[in-house]
Design a protein around this motif. Structure first.
Motif, PDB file in Angstrom:
ATOM      1  N   LYS A 179       0.909  -1.204  -0.068  1.00 51.09           N
ATOM      2  CA  LYS A 179      -0.167  -0.021  -0.193  1.00 51.09           C
ATOM      3  C   LYS A 179       0.949   1.330   0.181  1.00 51.09           C
ATOM      4  N   VAL A 180       2.103   1.009  -0.588  1.00 53.14           N
ATOM      5  CA  VAL A 180       2.735   2.572  -0.844  1.00 53.14           C
ATOM      6  C   VAL A 180       2.647   2.859  -2.191  1.00 53.14           C
ATOM      7  N   SER A 181       2.298   3.837  -2.163  1.00 58.29           N
ATOM      8  CA  SER A 181       2.048   4.655  -3.824  1.00 58.29           C
ATOM      9  C   SER A 181       3.615   5.133  -4.352  1.00 58.29           C
ATOM     10  N   TYR A 352       9.982   0.551   5.391  1.00 58.08           N
ATOM     11  CA  TYR A 352       9.792   0.297   6.671  1.00 58.08           C
ATOM     12  C   TYR A 352       9.313   1.880   7.625  1.00 58.08           C
ATOM     13  N   LEU A 353      10.521   2.725   7.379  1.00 58.51           N
ATOM     14  CA  LEU A 353      10.752   4.945   7.605  1.00 58.51           C
ATOM     15  C   LEU A 353       9.335   4.754   7.122  1.00 58.51           C
ATOM     16  N   VAL A 354       8.867   4.647   5.489  1.00 59.83           N
ATOM     17  CA  VAL A 354       8.259   4.979   4.709  1.00 59.83           C
ATOM     18  C   VAL A 354       6.652   4.480   5.439  1.00 59.83           C
ATOM     19  N   MET A 355       5.946   3.805   5.510  1.00 55.34           N
ATOM     20  CA  MET A 355       5.030   2.918   6.174  1.00 55.34           C
ATOM     21  C   MET A 355       4.666   3.449   7.383  1.00 55.34           C
ATOM     22  N   GLU A 356       6.256   3.655   8.270  1.00 55.14           N
ATOM     23  CA  GLU A 356       5.715   4.002   9.505  1.00 55.14           C
ATOM     24  C   GLU A 356       5.305   5.669   9.446  1.00 55.14           C
ATOM     25  N   GLU A 357       5.651   6.109   8.117  1.00 53.52           N
ATOM     26  CA  GLU A 357       5.072   8.089   8.645  1.00 53.52           C
ATOM     27  C   GLU A 357       4.057   7.357   7.587  1.00 53.52           C
ATOM     28  N   ASN A 359       1.730   5.729   8.164  1.00 53.02           N
ATOM     29  CA  ASN A 359       0.633   4.671   9.354  1.00 53.02           C
ATOM     30  C   ASN A 359      -0.075   3.391   8.211  1.00 53.02           C
ATOM     31  N   LEU A 360       1.133   2.604   7.596  1.00 53.72           N
ATOM     32  CA  LEU A 360       0.773   1.895   6.653  1.00 53.72           C
ATOM     33  C   LEU A 360       0.577   0.217   7.172  1.00 53.72           C
ATOM     34  N   PHE A 361       1.606  -0.003   8.633  1.00 55.54           N
ATOM     35  CA  PHE A 361       0.680  -1.445   8.844  1.00 55.54           C
ATOM     36  C   PHE A 361      -0.043  -1.578   9.664  1.00 55.54           C
ATOM     37  N   PRO A 362      -0.513  -2.900   8.944  1.00 60.30           N
ATOM     38  CA  PRO A 362      -2.240  -3.464   9.388  1.00 60.30           C
ATOM     39  C   PRO A 362      -1.747  -4.056  11.016  1.00 60.30           C
TER      40      PRO A 362
END
Length: 456
Positions: A179-181, A352-357, A359-362
């Motif tokens: 889910k990272v564009s 990881y840092l992008v998903m954390e920023e 809030n993409l982690f399910p």
């Protein structure tokens, strides 16, 4: 002594490890869906394997390993060797008396070494994926570490441009599931060689690409300044000024290049290859907004010979979170010719840092324990362990609080660890074949039969 971490390294908590595994599992699944097989190589290589493959700047970032023979030498000899080592620290060197091994800088060169050593046993095209840490003596900053993971997928033994098209699909499918564009920036080293020929600086190709690769960090003025410092004339720089004023239409930019490259064989070949990759990707449904021809993309590694990729997150300022390209001559330095290759890498730590920023982690990316059994001591503890064994056999995580402590302390432990349910198996429950448990998220408590509990 106060404990500390080496600069550019990190500890990972259970939450971070679980989230990293979530990313790795998605990448690994897609690697295998696309036909790649796993490979692992040693954490360190012979220094001669690594040096000369990454360019002058890359060679300076290789972590060299001091020979153990220095520690074993007699005191006078050791002092002399360490003095020699100190003098050599700021220079690329390979004095065998000091060091002949180094931590791997990336996964591509060790892979090429593996292919060169085993090419007679491999079936080509050979597709491998590799997920392991690498080390670089870089200056630590946000998203840039000295120890970090790469997740690579490479194909060797094929010159087909369909490999480039397929790797674009691998990138887009993987990031879509995370889910990272993203936007994939693409260029071709043959185009860069053509530009050097067009500007009359063929002998300065490496200087040109190294400077151009820094555009997103130092801007146009910084690149121009560095080109001048590398003895590239103002006249040549003026001929390349159009590089900094590209339109948003990739195919239009390629058409403009065709005109400038009239009679420029290598430049036209690069345009032809890139046009194929972009056109076929669009035919497969790739959105033109997700695949950008970036004529200033150089990627500073010397071994690239064709297509080059760089992936950037659309909604976070993080630099590249993936990259790669074609390297048709890499195994030649190990004495094995005619094994062309292409590969891409996913930057696990930056993803990881992008998903954390964002809030993409399910929720499933967190490895929480399902049940904590309160410890009442005596026979109830033994019965609780029997039930825990049955849950584990069903693949359900469960643990027993180790001491017979006050219930409030056991509650606090469960809440701090993010355990979902606290189970009470006391004297009454054991006698009646029931289980009482409290869902700590919802705050609901109920008592059910032992059979219902195990089958719920």
């Amino acid at each position: 002594m106060k404990p500390s971490l080496a600069k550019g390294t990190r500890d990972f908590t259970s939450l971070e490890v679980s989230r990293r595994k979530y990313i790795i599992n998605i990448l690994q699944k897609n690697f295998e869906l696309f036909g790649f097989q796993p490979l692992e190589t040693p954490s360190f290589e012979n220094l001669s394997t690594l040096t000369g493959k990454y360019g002058e700047e890359g060679d300076r970032l290789i972590f060299k390993i001091l020979n153990s023979s220095i520690n074993e030498a007699k005191e006078g000899k050791k002092t002399q060797m360490l003095n020699d080592f100190q003098k050599a620290l700021d220079k690329p060197f390979s004095a065998e008396s000091l060091t002949d091994k180094a931590l791997r800088y990336d996964l591509t060169v060790p892979f090429a070494r593996f292919v060169a050593m085993n090419h007679g046993k491999l079936t080509f095209p050979y597709k491998r994926y590799q997920i392991q840490p690498v080390w670089r003596a870089d200056r630590p900053q946000k998203g840039r570490f000295r120890e970090f993971y790469q997740c690579d997928a490479d194909v060797v033994g094929s010159e087909s441009l369909w490999q480039e098209v397929d790797l674009v699909q691998l990138y887009l499918k993987s990031f879509a599931e995370l889910k990272v564009s993203v936007t994939i920036h693409i260029n071709n080293r043959k185009i860069l060689s053509g530009l050097a020929e067009y500007a009359g600086i063929t002998d300065k190709l490496i200087d040109f690409t190294v400077a151009l690769d820094k555009l997103d960090k130092i801007g146009k003025d910084g690149v121009v300044k560095e080109l001048l410092e590398r003895n590239i004339s103002q006249e040549s720089i003026d001929k390349l000024d159009f590089l900094f004023n590209q339109s948003n239409d990739a195919l239009e930019n390629l058409l403009q290049l065709k005109e400038k490259f009239a009679g420029n064989e290598i430049g036209l070949k690069g345009v032809e290859e890139l046009e194929f990759v972009i056109t076929q990707s669009l035919n497969l449904g790739v959105n033109i907004q997700n695949l950008v021809f970036d004529i200033t993309l150089a990627r500073g590694l010397d071994y690239y010979t064709g297509a080059i990729f760089e992936v950037k997150a659309d909604e976070a300022q993080m630099g590249s979170i993936g990259g790669g390209g074609r390297y048709d001559n890499l195994t030649e330095v190990f004495g094995v010719k005619n094994i062309p290759g292409i590969g891409i890498s996913f930057g696990l730590d930056r993803i990881y840092l992008v998903m954390e920023e964002l809030n993409l982690f399910p929720e499933e990316a967190t490895s929480n324990i399902e049940y904590l059994f309160a410890n009442f001591g005596g026979e109830e503890t033994s019965e609780a362990l029997k039930l825990i064994i049955k849950l584990r056999e069903k693949g359900i995580s469960a643990e027993l609080y180790p001491e017979s402590a006050k219930i409030n302390k056991q509650f606090t432990y469960a809440e701090k660890k993010g355990i979902r349910n606290l189970v009470f198996l006391g004297e009454e429950e054991v006698k009646n074949n029931t289980v009482t448990f409290k869902n700590l998220e919802a705050g609901e408590q109920k008592t059910v039969s032992l059979e219902e509990f195990l089958n719920s």
